[in-house]
Design an enzyme around this catalytic site. Structure first.
Site, PDB file in Angstrom:
ATOM      1  CE  LYS A  30      23.693  74.031  -1.776  1.00 24.90           C
ATOM      2  NZ  LYS A  30      22.997  72.772  -2.109  1.00 24.90           N
ATOM      3  CD  GLU A  80      20.739  70.234  -3.086  1.00 25.85           C
ATOM      4  OE1 GLU A  80      20.823  71.183  -2.287  1.00 25.85           O
ATOM      5  OE2 GLU A  80      21.700  69.793  -3.736  1.00 25.85           O
ATOM      6  CG  HIS A 109      22.636  66.101  -7.620  1.00 26.07           C
ATOM      7  ND1 HIS A 109      22.418  66.351  -6.299  1.00 26.07           N
ATOM      8  CD2 HIS A 109      22.055  67.114  -8.295  1.00 26.07           C
ATOM      9  CE1 HIS A 109      21.741  67.468  -6.167  1.00 26.07           C
ATOM     10  NE2 HIS A 109      21.511  67.952  -7.370  1.00 26.07           N
ATOM     11  CG  ASP A 132      17.417  82.985  13.089  1.00 24.25           C
ATOM     12  OD1 ASP A 132      17.795  82.866  11.905  1.00 24.25           O
ATOM     13  OD2 ASP A 132      17.249  84.083  13.642  1.00 24.25           O
TER      14      ASP A 132
HETATM   15  P1  NDP Z   1      12.859  84.117  23.135  1.00 20.91           P
HETATM   16  O1  NDP Z   1      12.711  85.588  23.122  1.00 20.91           O
HETATM   17  O2  NDP Z   1      11.693  83.289  22.718  1.00 20.91           O
HETATM   18  O3  NDP Z   1      13.377  83.687  24.592  1.00 20.91           O
HETATM   19  C1  NDP Z   1      13.459  82.389  25.029  1.00 20.91           C
HETATM   20  C2  NDP Z   1      12.245  82.000  25.838  1.00 20.91           C
HETATM   21  O4  NDP Z   1      12.328  80.677  26.275  1.00 20.91           O
HETATM   22  C3  NDP Z   1      12.100  82.889  27.049  1.00 20.91           C
HETATM   23  O5  NDP Z   1      10.770  83.307  27.121  1.00 20.91           O
HETATM   24  C4  NDP Z   1      12.409  81.972  28.207  1.00 20.91           C
HETATM   25  O6  NDP Z   1      11.666  82.254  29.307  1.00 20.91           O
HETATM   26  C5  NDP Z   1      11.966  80.626  27.640  1.00 20.91           C
HETATM   27  N1  NDP Z   1      12.603  79.461  28.254  1.00 20.91           N
HETATM   28  C6  NDP Z   1      11.931  78.389  28.742  1.00 20.91           C
HETATM   29  N2  NDP Z   1      12.796  77.460  29.197  1.00 20.91           N
HETATM   30  C7  NDP Z   1      14.033  77.955  29.018  1.00 20.91           C
HETATM   31  C8  NDP Z   1      15.336  77.430  29.283  1.00 20.91           C
HETATM   32  N3  NDP Z   1      15.515  76.231  29.854  1.00 20.91           N
HETATM   33  N4  NDP Z   1      16.394  78.169  28.935  1.00 20.91           N
HETATM   34  C9  NDP Z   1      16.244  79.378  28.335  1.00 20.91           C
HETATM   35  N5  NDP Z   1      15.021  79.931  28.074  1.00 20.91           N
HETATM   36  C10 NDP Z   1      13.914  79.227  28.403  1.00 20.91           C
HETATM   37  O7  NDP Z   1      14.052  83.646  22.214  1.00 20.91           O
HETATM   38  P2  NDP Z   1      15.562  84.033  22.210  1.00 20.91           P
HETATM   39  O8  NDP Z   1      15.908  85.113  23.187  1.00 20.91           O
HETATM   40  O9  NDP Z   1      16.282  82.752  22.339  1.00 20.91           O
HETATM   41  O10 NDP Z   1      15.724  84.643  20.781  1.00 20.91           O
HETATM   42  C11 NDP Z   1      15.530  83.828  19.630  1.00 20.91           C
HETATM   43  C12 NDP Z   1      14.673  84.562  18.623  1.00 20.91           C
HETATM   44  O11 NDP Z   1      15.221  85.838  18.339  1.00 20.91           O
HETATM   45  C13 NDP Z   1      14.606  83.840  17.311  1.00 20.91           C
HETATM   46  O12 NDP Z   1      13.273  83.858  16.884  1.00 20.91           O
HETATM   47  C14 NDP Z   1      15.472  84.696  16.392  1.00 20.91           C
HETATM   48  O13 NDP Z   1      15.057  84.556  15.066  1.00 20.91           O
HETATM   49  C15 NDP Z   1      15.255  86.077  16.927  1.00 20.91           C
HETATM   50  N6  NDP Z   1      16.264  87.105  16.714  1.00 20.91           N
HETATM   51  C16 NDP Z   1      17.500  86.844  16.158  1.00 20.91           C
HETATM   52  C17 NDP Z   1      18.426  87.852  15.993  1.00 20.91           C
HETATM   53  C18 NDP Z   1      19.769  87.510  15.424  1.00 20.91           C
HETATM   54  O14 NDP Z   1      20.071  86.348  15.184  1.00 20.91           O
HETATM   55  N7  NDP Z   1      20.653  88.467  15.186  1.00 20.91           N
HETATM   56  C19 NDP Z   1      18.139  89.225  16.410  1.00 20.91           C
HETATM   57  C20 NDP Z   1      16.828  89.378  17.018  1.00 20.91           C
HETATM   58  C21 NDP Z   1      15.937  88.354  17.148  1.00 20.91           C
HETATM   59  P3  NDP Z   1      12.053  83.435  30.331  1.00 20.91           P
HETATM   60  O15 NDP Z   1      11.936  84.718  29.577  1.00 20.91           O
HETATM   61  O16 NDP Z   1      11.071  83.280  31.411  1.00 20.91           O
HETATM   62  O17 NDP Z   1      13.467  83.197  30.772  1.00 20.91           O
END
Ligand code: NDP
Length: 418
Positions: A255, A80, A368, A271
């Site tokens: 917005k 935008e 704008h 996200d």
């Molecule tokens: P991930 O599943 O990617 O989990 C986070 C990853 O980061 C894990 O593998 C974790 O490792 C790693 N990690 C490394 N360093 C750190 C740290 N310091 N702290 C925390 N984690 C660390 O992502 P999220 O669980 O965060 O989920 C986000 C995703 O889920 C987005 O892509 C989103 O779009 C999607 N999503 C969103 C939904 C919603 O908003 N309603 C529903 C379902 C999915 P380890 O596992 O070893 O701990």
């Protein structure tokens, strides 16, 4: 004089040069900038289904914004016109009054298991409360790696809505957004909750209404720093009040805030649907949709305040996969999730300042459309130097619309053959 003065008048190459000399960018990030490297097709194809290509948007920077006494360069992704210019303008004015102060209240994510068909609701509640420790242990056993990082499940809360018993799980997900972590934990505790309650589980899922991840940004601007002074400040406070009482205005007010918030959320690979959903739910917390920010007059200052749920991540999801996202984190000097949440709230408040000031003074269209003129010139088919020539003619003409842009382009091209 700031190294960034006249930044908007420089060429893209000149801006990149300034950033590479003033920011500690990795060699990889410098290359990403210079060759305009994007998400590789093979990675894009692994992230989303039925992939046929990638989709680009402009990436810009606001070179200097002061937050908690530190100056940041903000990466922004938006299509935008005028959003980046407005942010730049607001950051400069607010920077002269000390910039933004932010406060991350807490950072826990919430998930819920909805139970139904309960033979005895009260008995179910007592049983779940009595076994809280076991439920938290089960949740942690379902995603043990977060414990090593200092996070994990923290608390259980119960609520009844109609015939549902809703079990909320609160967890510290450290630097991640935590959707998958929370969902793993919820799936882990679901069978035990069914057993304890003697009911059925309808679903188990993270809530995007992240009320335990609130962040507040504030700023105080002396009247004499605001173009238009006290009178403009008073009108801005009135405009903020209007957004509290009229949902039609509140939606547009918010917005404008998201013009800033989304641009930084996108640049950091987060996200944005999750952030939008949470903030809009928060805007409606007392049953009426209201403006998310508040501007008030205190003595000789205009005081701005924005509180929003901001479960932003610095790891996880697709954050590590896009080279432009890596570059964004380089530019931001690798903030942790709490700091990034504060920066995002500050951007929302800055954007809101610029929009309200324009609205109560010259009106939004003046600035704008001045910037929109370039997009209209491009849409009309202008190429190279024609773009600025047509944009300038549009700014000078009475009508700034596509039809006028096409007419002006025809006239310009006809003049070549004269
Ligand atoms: P991930 O599943 O990617 O989990 C986070 C990853 O980061 C894990 O593998 C974790 O490792 C790693 N990690 C490394 N360093 C750190 C740290 N310091 N702290 C925390 N984690 C660390 O992502 P999220 O669980 O965060 O989920 C986000 C995703 O889920 C987005 O892509 C989103 O779009 C999607 N999503 C969103 C939904 C919603 O908003 N309603 C529903 C379902 C999915 P380890 O596992 O070893 O701990």
């Amino acid at each position: 004089m700031s190294l960034y003065s006249g930044f908007h008048k420089k060429t893209r190459q000149e801006r990149i040069h300034i950033l590479t000399t003033t920011k500690t960018l990795t060699p990889d990030s410098i290359e990403t900038l210079t060759i305009d490297r994007n998400l590789p097709e093979d990675i894009a194809g692994q992230i989303a289904e039925n992939h046929i290509g990638t989709f680009a948007l402009p990436m810009s920077v606001v070179p200097e914004i002061v937050v908690n006494g530190r100056t940041y360069t903000l990466p922004l992704v938006t299509e935008e016109p005028s959003v980046v210019a407005a942010l730049n303008y607001a950051s400069q004015i607010i920077g002269k009054s000390g910039g933004f102060t932010t406060n991350s209240h807490e950072r826990l994510m919430i998930g819920q298991v909805a139970l139904y068909d309960l033979p005895d609701l009260e008995k179910a509640k007592v049983a779940i409360r009595q076994h809280q420790t076991e439920i938290l242990d089960l949740a942690n056993a379902s995603h043990p790696s977060i414990l090593k990082r200092g996070g994990g499940a923290r608390a259980i809360r119960l609520d009844t809505k109609e015939d549902f018993l809703i079990v909320y799980l609160l967890a510290d997900v450290k630097e991640a957004m935590g959707a998958n972590m929370i969902n793993n934990m919820l799936e882990g505790i679901k069978p035990y909750l069914v057993e304890l309650s003697n009911g059925q589980a309808l679903m188990a899922i993270l809530s995007n209404y992240a009320t335990e991840s609130l962040v507040t940004a504030t700023c105080r601007i002396a009247f004499d720093q605001i173009p238009g002074g006290q009178e403009t400040a008073r009108k801005m406070a009135l405009a903020s009040r209007l957004a509290q009482i009229d949902p039609y205005r509140a939606a547009t007010h918010n917005k404008g805030i998201f013009n800033g918030i989304d641009a930084l959320v996108l640049a950091t690979g987060n996200d944005w649907r999750a952030i939008e959903a949470g903030c809009h739910a928060y805007a409606c917390q007392d049953g009426q949709y209201r403006g998310l920010s508040n501007w008030t007059i205190e003595d000789t200052e205009l005081v701005g305040n924005l509180t929003v749920p901001m479960p932003i991540a610095t790891v996880g999801g697709s954050i590590g996969l896009n080279p432009k996202v890596k570059l964004a984190f380089d530019l931001l000097q690798h903030p942790d999730a709490k700091t990034l949440a504060g920066l995002i709230a500050a951007v929302g408040l800055a954007q809101n300042f610029a929009a309200l000031r324009a609205l109560v003074t010259t009106g939004i269209q003046a600035g704008h459309m001045k910037l929109q003129a370039k997009s209209l010139a491009l849409l009309a088919g202008a190429k190279g130097t024609e773009v600025e020539a047509i944009a300038q003619k549009l700014r000078d003409s009475q009508h700034t619309n596509l039809e006028q842009a096409k007419t002006l382009l025809e006239e310009l091209r006809a003049s070549y053959s004269d």
